[in-house]
Design a protein around this motif. Structure first.
Motif, PDB file in Angstrom:
ATOM      1  N   THR A  19       0.826  -1.210   0.000  1.00 38.26           N
ATOM      2  CA  THR A  19       0.000   0.000   0.000  1.00 38.26           C
ATOM      3  C   THR A  19       0.857   1.256   0.000  1.00 38.26           C
ATOM      4  O   THR A  19       0.550   2.235  -0.693  1.00 38.26           O
ATOM      5  CB  THR A  19      -0.940   0.012   1.224  1.00 38.26           C
ATOM      6  N   PHE A  20       1.963   1.262   0.765  1.00 35.88           N
ATOM      7  CA  PHE A  20       2.870   2.418   0.780  1.00 35.88           C
ATOM      8  C   PHE A  20       3.371   2.708  -0.630  1.00 35.88           C
ATOM      9  O   PHE A  20       3.372   3.868  -1.082  1.00 35.88           O
ATOM     10  CB  PHE A  20       4.050   2.138   1.714  1.00 35.88           C
ATOM     11  N   TYR A  21       3.813   1.663  -1.328  1.00 33.87           N
ATOM     12  CA  TYR A  21       4.355   1.870  -2.682  1.00 33.87           C
ATOM     13  C   TYR A  21       3.260   2.271  -3.665  1.00 33.87           C
ATOM     14  O   TYR A  21       3.509   3.086  -4.570  1.00 33.87           O
ATOM     15  CB  TYR A  21       5.059   0.600  -3.163  1.00 33.87           C
ATOM     16  N   ARG A  22       2.068   1.720  -3.492  1.00 33.47           N
ATOM     17  CA  ARG A  22       0.974   2.090  -4.406  1.00 33.47           C
ATOM     18  C   ARG A  22       0.607   3.567  -4.262  1.00 33.47           C
ATOM     19  O   ARG A  22       0.211   4.220  -5.238  1.00 33.47           O
ATOM     20  CB  ARG A  22      -0.251   1.207  -4.140  1.00 33.47           C
ATOM     21  N   LEU A  23       0.732   4.097  -3.052  1.00 31.95           N
ATOM     22  CA  LEU A  23       0.428   5.509  -2.830  1.00 31.95           C
ATOM     23  C   LEU A  23       1.452   6.422  -3.487  1.00 31.95           C
ATOM     24  O   LEU A  23       1.201   7.622  -3.670  1.00 31.95           O
ATOM     25  CB  LEU A  23       0.347   5.803  -1.328  1.00 31.95           C
ATOM     26  N   ASN A  44      -5.388   2.743  -7.447  1.00 32.63           N
ATOM     27  CA  ASN A  44      -5.517   1.768  -6.363  1.00 32.63           C
ATOM     28  C   ASN A  44      -6.992   1.395  -6.207  1.00 32.63           C
ATOM     29  O   ASN A  44      -7.883   2.109  -6.677  1.00 32.63           O
ATOM     30  CB  ASN A  44      -4.980   2.338  -5.046  1.00 32.63           C
ATOM     31  N   ALA A  45      -7.232   0.274  -5.541  1.00 32.95           N
ATOM     32  CA  ALA A  45      -8.613  -0.196  -5.362  1.00 32.95           C
ATOM     33  C   ALA A  45      -8.729  -1.007  -4.087  1.00 32.95           C
ATOM     34  O   ALA A  45      -7.777  -1.683  -3.682  1.00 32.95           O
ATOM     35  CB  ALA A  45      -9.041  -1.035  -6.566  1.00 32.95           C
ATOM     36  N   LYS A  46      -9.895  -0.943  -3.473  1.00 27.26           N
ATOM     37  CA  LYS A  46     -10.223  -1.794  -2.333  1.00 27.26           C
ATOM     38  C   LYS A  46     -11.531  -2.496  -2.637  1.00 27.26           C
ATOM     39  O   LYS A  46     -12.541  -1.852  -2.934  1.00 27.26           O
ATOM     40  CB  LYS A  46     -10.362  -0.964  -1.044  1.00 27.26           C
ATOM     41  N   ASP A 102     -14.140   0.192  -4.086  1.00 27.04           N
ATOM     42  CA  ASP A 102     -13.809   1.614  -4.076  1.00 27.04           C
ATOM     43  C   ASP A 102     -12.543   1.787  -4.900  1.00 27.04           C
ATOM     44  O   ASP A 102     -11.559   1.058  -4.707  1.00 27.04           O
ATOM     45  CB  ASP A 102     -13.567   2.110  -2.648  1.00 27.04           C
ATOM     46  N   VAL A 103     -12.559   2.736  -5.802  1.00 24.16           N
ATOM     47  CA  VAL A 103     -11.487   2.875  -6.786  1.00 24.16           C
ATOM     48  C   VAL A 103     -10.946   4.301  -6.801  1.00 24.16           C
ATOM     49  O   VAL A 103     -11.721   5.264  -6.760  1.00 24.16           O
ATOM     50  CB  VAL A 103     -12.019   2.505  -8.194  1.00 24.16           C
ATOM     51  N   ILE A 104      -9.618   4.416  -6.832  1.00 20.73           N
ATOM     52  CA  ILE A 104      -8.972   5.719  -7.036  1.00 20.73           C
ATOM     53  C   ILE A 104      -8.425   5.758  -8.451  1.00 20.73           C
ATOM     54  O   ILE A 104      -7.638   4.890  -8.848  1.00 20.73           O
ATOM     55  CB  ILE A 104      -7.811   5.936  -6.044  1.00 20.73           C
ATOM     56  N   LEU A 105      -8.861   6.754  -9.214  1.00 14.30           N
ATOM     57  CA  LEU A 105      -8.348   6.916 -10.573  1.00 14.30           C
ATOM     58  C   LEU A 105      -7.054   7.718 -10.553  1.00 14.30           C
ATOM     59  O   LEU A 105      -6.811   8.517  -9.638  1.00 14.30           O
ATOM     60  CB  LEU A 105      -9.372   7.642 -11.447  1.00 14.30           C
ATOM     61  N   LEU A 106      -6.201   7.477 -11.542  1.00 14.40           N
ATOM     62  CA  LEU A 106      -4.996   8.277 -11.680  1.00 14.40           C
ATOM     63  C   LEU A 106      -5.377   9.726 -11.956  1.00 14.40           C
ATOM     64  O   LEU A 106      -6.445  10.014 -12.518  1.00 14.40           O
ATOM     65  CB  LEU A 106      -4.137   7.751 -12.823  1.00 14.40           C
ATOM     66  N   LYS A 107      -4.508  10.633 -11.535  1.00 21.13           N
ATOM     67  CA  LYS A 107      -4.778  12.057 -11.712  1.00 21.13           C
ATOM     68  C   LYS A 107      -5.062  12.393 -13.178  1.00 21.13           C
ATOM     69  O   LYS A 107      -4.357  11.936 -14.083  1.00 21.13           O
ATOM     70  CB  LYS A 107      -3.577  12.862 -11.209  1.00 21.13           C
ATOM     71  N   ASP A 108      -6.127  13.167 -13.373  1.00 17.90           N
ATOM     72  CA  ASP A 108      -6.540  13.635 -14.709  1.00 17.90           C
ATOM     73  C   ASP A 108      -7.069  12.519 -15.612  1.00 17.90           C
ATOM     74  O   ASP A 108      -7.224  12.713 -16.816  1.00 17.90           O
ATOM     75  CB  ASP A 108      -5.392  14.362 -15.433  1.00 17.90           C
ATOM     76  N   LYS A 109      -7.322  11.343 -15.040  1.00 17.38           N
ATOM     77  CA  LYS A 109      -7.896  10.251 -15.819  1.00 17.38           C
ATOM     78  C   LYS A 109      -9.383  10.132 -15.506  1.00 17.38           C
ATOM     79  O   LYS A 109      -9.836  10.410 -14.395  1.00 17.38           O
ATOM     80  CB  LYS A 109      -7.199   8.925 -15.512  1.00 17.38           C
ATOM     81  N   LYS A 110     -10.162   9.692 -16.491  1.00 16.13           N
ATOM     82  CA  LYS A 110     -11.596   9.520 -16.306  1.00 16.13           C
ATOM     83  C   LYS A 110     -12.024   8.126 -16.747  1.00 16.13           C
ATOM     84  O   LYS A 110     -11.497   7.570 -17.709  1.00 16.13           O
ATOM     85  CB  LYS A 110     -12.364  10.583 -17.097  1.00 16.13           C
ATOM     86  N   CYS A 111     -12.984   7.590 -16.013  1.00 15.18           N
ATOM     87  CA  CYS A 111     -13.525   6.284 -16.361  1.00 15.18           C
ATOM     88  C   CYS A 111     -14.829   6.103 -15.593  1.00 15.18           C
ATOM     89  O   CYS A 111     -14.912   6.465 -14.412  1.00 15.18           O
ATOM     90  CB  CYS A 111     -12.530   5.189 -15.989  1.00 15.18           C
ATOM     91  N   THR A 112     -15.831   5.579 -16.225  1.00 10.72           N
ATOM     92  CA  THR A 112     -17.116   5.398 -15.553  1.00 10.72           C
ATOM     93  C   THR A 112     -17.225   3.998 -14.962  1.00 10.72           C
ATOM     94  O   THR A 112     -16.441   3.093 -15.308  1.00 10.72           O
ATOM     95  CB  THR A 112     -18.280   5.600 -16.547  1.00 10.72           C
TER      96      THR A 112
END
Length: 410
Positions: free
Chosen positions: A194-198, A343-345, A361-371
């Protein structure tokens, strides 16, 4: 330098540490402190005095502290005078620490499945896997674990015995971590996946000072390891298996595939796809353990002779969905392989009809979009229908436990 606390911009020298130890021969048998240096200093004094020290996580709430300490709560942060030798310098300090053998350190498990359990370790159990020699005398350690957990202690003693500098990166923002790696020329980091994924995305960052990247504490994945190798181009990457109860006992340089080392052939086994450990490897723990300790960690056998296996997750990571078993961590890994996802949980919610429904729960990369529907469409190419989350939420952050892992949800 003994310790650099990046978050608080504090520097602690070896000379200052020695002076403080000589000036004040007091320690706290049960301690909870506001900063890392106080924990590290208290551990050293306890070791020099051959005493037991109990480390209480500073994030524990008052009610939790009262429950885990019981009647001993009255001793919390009560100082005790001890007899310790006069310390001449850094070298003298380390030699005197190395000569002590009758000390012990008490920790508490993360408590994710109930009340945290007390575990006590000594020199032998904490020292498993430490490498102490002149070759490592110039290492600089990025300290990315909680000191009140076994992984943090093992990194601390590895650095301490080799007279290394510690750079505190725990709970530090992403950009500050990269700045510290470059500024202080960090050579070694040990942390949770998790540290590295952040720290992702690594973008075009290329670092050449890091020699060793270690992952442990939770399940890693192939994509993360590949991304780390592209960023930290000179680093050897190893994956470890450890728990608070017995520390680090399995290490692999082969991505996710583990084998049992020769010295543990009669002390670690796989029973019904679960890792089972002989009680002789455990610290002193408040558990009713006979000869073998069933860890609750599930594996997939890759090869039987010689034995080779992949850790799949905890028993609690497998849930029933309409009569099918779903490994939540498998779904997480597939989600993280989607290019736009940082990242995702994945977790389950009880359902009266099918047992559980899968949520993510999903975190998208900065400036990326996805539905949600686009993610679900991608998942259909990689997962059976019953494994695909019924609910997918886009979130800004994911909760992390005291030990730096993704927090379980239900």
């Amino acid at each position: 330098m003994f310790l650099i606390d990046v978050k608080n911009n504090q520097h602690y020298s070896w000379e200052g540490l020695v002076e403080e130890i000589n000036k004040n021969n007091r320690y706290y048998p049960i301690g909870i402190f506001e900063n890392l240096y106080q924990y590290l200093h208290n551990i050293i004094v306890a070791v020099l005095a051959n005493k037991n020290v109990t480390l209480v996580d500073y994030t524990f709430k008052k009610e939790e502290i009262e429950r885990i300490l019981g009647d001993d709560v009255i001793l919390l942060n009560k100082a005790e005078d001890v007899e310790i030798p006069w310390i001449l310098n850094k070298e003298d300090l380390i030699e005197k620490i190395k000569s002590r053998r009758n000390w012990s350190i008490t920790l508490f498990t993360s408590g994710t499945t109930g009340l945290p359990k007390k575990v006590t370790h000594n020199y032998e159990s904490i020292g498993k896997g430490l490498v102490i020699n002149e070759k490592h005398s110039k290492d600089v350690w990025g300290f990315a674990y909680n000191i009140t957990h076994i992984a943090g202690l093992q990194v601390y003693f590895q650095a301490l015995f080799n007279k290394n500098t510690l750079i505190n990166l725990f709970d530090v923002e992403r950009e500050l971590v990269f700045d510290a790696i470059n500024k202080y020329k960090i050579t070694h980091i040990s942390a949770t996946p998790t540290f590295y994924r952040l720290l992702q995305p690594f973008e075009n960052r290329v670092n050449q000072t890091i020699k060793r990247i270690t992952l442990g504490g939770e399940k890693s994945d192939k994509k993360l390891i590949e991304n780390l190798s592209k960023c930290f181009v000179n680093a050897k990457i190893k994956n470890t298996y450890a728990t608070t109860e017995f520390g680090t006992i399995l290490i692999t340089h082969d991505g996710e595939n583990f084998s049992i080392p020769e010295k543990y052939k009669n002390k670690i086994k796989i029973v019904d796809n679960e890792i089972v450990v002989h009680r002789s490897l455990l610290g002193m723990v408040d558990l009713d353990v006979e000869e073998w300790y069933y860890t609750g960690d599930r594996v997939e056998i890759i090869q039987h002779d010689p034995l080779n296996f992949k850790i799949m997750g905890r028993t609690s990571d497998f849930v029933n969905v309409g009569g099918y078993k779903v490994n939540l961590l498998e779904v997480e890994e597939v989600l993280r392989n989607i290019d736009v996802i940082k990242n995702a949980k994945v977790y389950s919610k009880q359902n009266s009809i099918i047992g559980n429904i899968i949520c993510a729960d999903v975190i998208l990369l900065k400036d990326k979009k996805c539905t949600e529907s686009e993610i679900r469409k991608i998942l259909k190419d990689h997962l059976q229908e019953y494994k695909i989350p019924r609910v997918i939420r886009m979130v800004e952050k994911l909760d992390v436990t005291r030990s730096g892992k993704l927090k379980s949800q239900s």
